[in-house]
Design a protein around this motif. Structure first.
Motif, PDB file in Angstrom:
ATOM      1  N   ASP A 143      15.043  11.989  23.340  1.00 43.46           N
ATOM      2  CA  ASP A 143      13.708  12.555  23.273  1.00 43.46           C
ATOM      3  C   ASP A 143      13.330  13.304  24.538  1.00 43.46           C
ATOM      4  O   ASP A 143      12.511  14.233  24.515  1.00 43.46           O
ATOM      5  CB  ASP A 143      12.670  11.468  23.007  1.00 43.46           C
ATOM      6  CG  ASP A 143      12.713  10.950  21.587  1.00 43.46           C
ATOM      7  OD1 ASP A 143      13.378  11.594  20.743  1.00 43.46           O
ATOM      8  OD2 ASP A 143      12.098   9.898  21.313  1.00 43.46           O
ATOM      9  N   ARG A 144      13.934  12.916  25.649  1.00 45.66           N
ATOM     10  CA  ARG A 144      13.641  13.568  26.920  1.00 45.66           C
ATOM     11  C   ARG A 144      14.631  14.680  27.250  1.00 45.66           C
ATOM     12  O   ARG A 144      14.615  15.256  28.338  1.00 45.66           O
ATOM     13  CB  ARG A 144      13.603  12.535  28.046  1.00 45.66           C
ATOM     14  CG  ARG A 144      12.241  11.853  28.064  1.00 45.66           C
ATOM     15  CD  ARG A 144      12.314  10.386  28.401  1.00 45.66           C
ATOM     16  NE  ARG A 144      11.005   9.781  28.242  1.00 45.66           N
ATOM     17  CZ  ARG A 144      10.502   9.404  27.051  1.00 45.66           C
ATOM     18  NH1 ARG A 144      11.184   9.565  25.946  1.00 45.66           N
ATOM     19  NH2 ARG A 144       9.280   8.867  26.980  1.00 45.66           N
TER      20      ARG A 144
ATOM     21  N   ALA B 224      17.681  14.597  27.966  1.00 47.39           N
ATOM     22  CA  ALA B 224      18.535  14.306  29.116  1.00 47.39           C
ATOM     23  C   ALA B 224      19.969  14.718  28.815  1.00 47.39           C
ATOM     24  O   ALA B 224      20.456  14.606  27.681  1.00 47.39           O
ATOM     25  CB  ALA B 224      18.473  12.821  29.449  1.00 47.39           C
TER      26      ALA B 224
ATOM     27  N   GLU C 156       9.831   3.278  32.307  1.00 44.98           N
ATOM     28  CA  GLU C 156       9.465   3.836  31.002  1.00 44.98           C
ATOM     29  C   GLU C 156      10.556   3.586  29.971  1.00 44.98           C
ATOM     30  O   GLU C 156      10.279   3.301  28.797  1.00 44.98           O
ATOM     31  CB  GLU C 156       9.179   5.328  31.130  1.00 44.98           C
ATOM     32  CG  GLU C 156       7.934   5.659  31.930  1.00 44.98           C
ATOM     33  CD  GLU C 156       7.646   7.151  31.926  1.00 44.98           C
ATOM     34  OE1 GLU C 156       8.274   7.883  31.139  1.00 44.98           O
ATOM     35  OE2 GLU C 156       6.802   7.580  32.722  1.00 44.98           O
TER      36      GLU C 156
END
Length: 308
Positions: free
Chosen positions: A304-305, A307, A216
């Motif tokens: 965006d994730r 992390a 991804e």
């Protein structure tokens, strides 16, 4: 490809180079551009915005090259750390200038969001001579290993060793037509092996880590860069430079076992960009922009994730 020599003009086919052959090769390498003017001058303009650190110095005969990294001025251990490297192969121009362009125009967008470490030109001797190797005819990008034979790799490994966790490393490269006309024939001659001509991909692609491919993440970068320059299609065998294409514009290598710069940290998100500067469909500025688009997309993906 008729312009590829049947054998390289240095050495004896089937016999690895010795000191005499390396000396002959080195004598033929001439300075074609200036690391000081092209890289260090830009770094000077950025001193008020980044912490500039000299992390080593190459002593190659009469030539001395300071190795420079730029770090976020407001370092915050609570933020994720991002490493950007360019010029591991000095001849891959947009890797160097893309990293510098990111620092000048884009890095401010990530202030207070990530800690940045950017080494824009890992191999300045190669940059000046537009060559893949260092002065000892060693490929720095196969030298990120214990007891490394390349001073360029040893210095970068020493820089990163105390940093701690790195979330993302993006290593900026190019694949050029001279890979086939010069550098692969030279490699075969140096190692006393037959040269097996290949095919240069027409467009941008990525090399992920086969031990941790992160599809991804790779896809997000390809989508962003596709808005700037064309993405390389697979060849008739479904490959790019001899490796299976696992997704549009993506192949994977075992980066640590090959001693690639992309394996210099244990970052969970790792990729190597490959811009194609010899395409009639891509200008030098477009190549730099593609590198910047890749860096931005990589950082945006991990942020965006959420992390850490």
């Amino acid at each position: 490809m008729s312009d590829i020599p049947a054998f390289y003009p240095i050495g004896t086919p089937g016999t690895p180079w010795g000191d005499a052959e390396r000396d002959a090769w080195r004598t033929g390498q001439q300075v074609k551009r200036s690391y000081r003017d092209d890289v260090l001058a830009v770094v000077e303009r950025l001193r008020d915005r980044f912490n500039v650190r000299q992390y080593g110095e190459l002593h190659y005969g009469a030539d001395h090259y300071p190795l420079i990294a730029l770090k976020s001025r407001e370092w915050d251990d609570r933020l994720p750390t991002v490493l950007v490297t360019g010029g591991v192969h000095g001849y891959e121009t947009s890797g160097v200038h893309g990293a510098l362009q990111f620092l000048e125009r884009d890095a401010g967008d990530y202030a207070g969001r990530v800690n940045l470490i950017v080494a824009p030109c890992v191999s300045p001797w190669g940059y000046e001579r537009i060559h893949r190797w260092n002065m000892q005819a060693v490929d720095p990008n196969r030298s990120f290993v214990a007891d490394s034979p390349a001073a360029e790799a040893r210095a970068l490994m020493a820089l990163m060793e105390p940093v701690g966790d790195v979330l993302l490393h993006i290593d900026l490269h190019e694949t050029t037509d001279t890979d086939e006309s010069e550098f692969r024939p030279a490699l075969a001659a140096r190692d006393g092996k037959p040269n097996e001509p290949g095919e240069i991909p027409d467009g941008f692609y990525l090399v992920g880590d086969s031990e941790n491919p992160q599809p991804e993440f790779q896809r997000a970068i390809i989508e962003a860069v596709g808005k700037v320059t064309h993405i390389a299609p697979a060849d008739a065998r479904g490959e790019l430079i001899g490796s299976p294409m696992v997704a549009p514009g993506v192949i994977n290598y075992p980066v640590k076992s090959l001693g690639l710069c992309a394996g210099v940290t244990n970052a969970p998100y790792v990729t190597t960009t490959e811009v194609y500067p010899d395409s009639p469909r891509a200008t030098p500025q477009q190549c730099n922009d593609a590198q910047v688009a890749a860096v931005r997309a990589a950082i945006d993906f991990v942020l965006d994730r959420g992390a850490r």
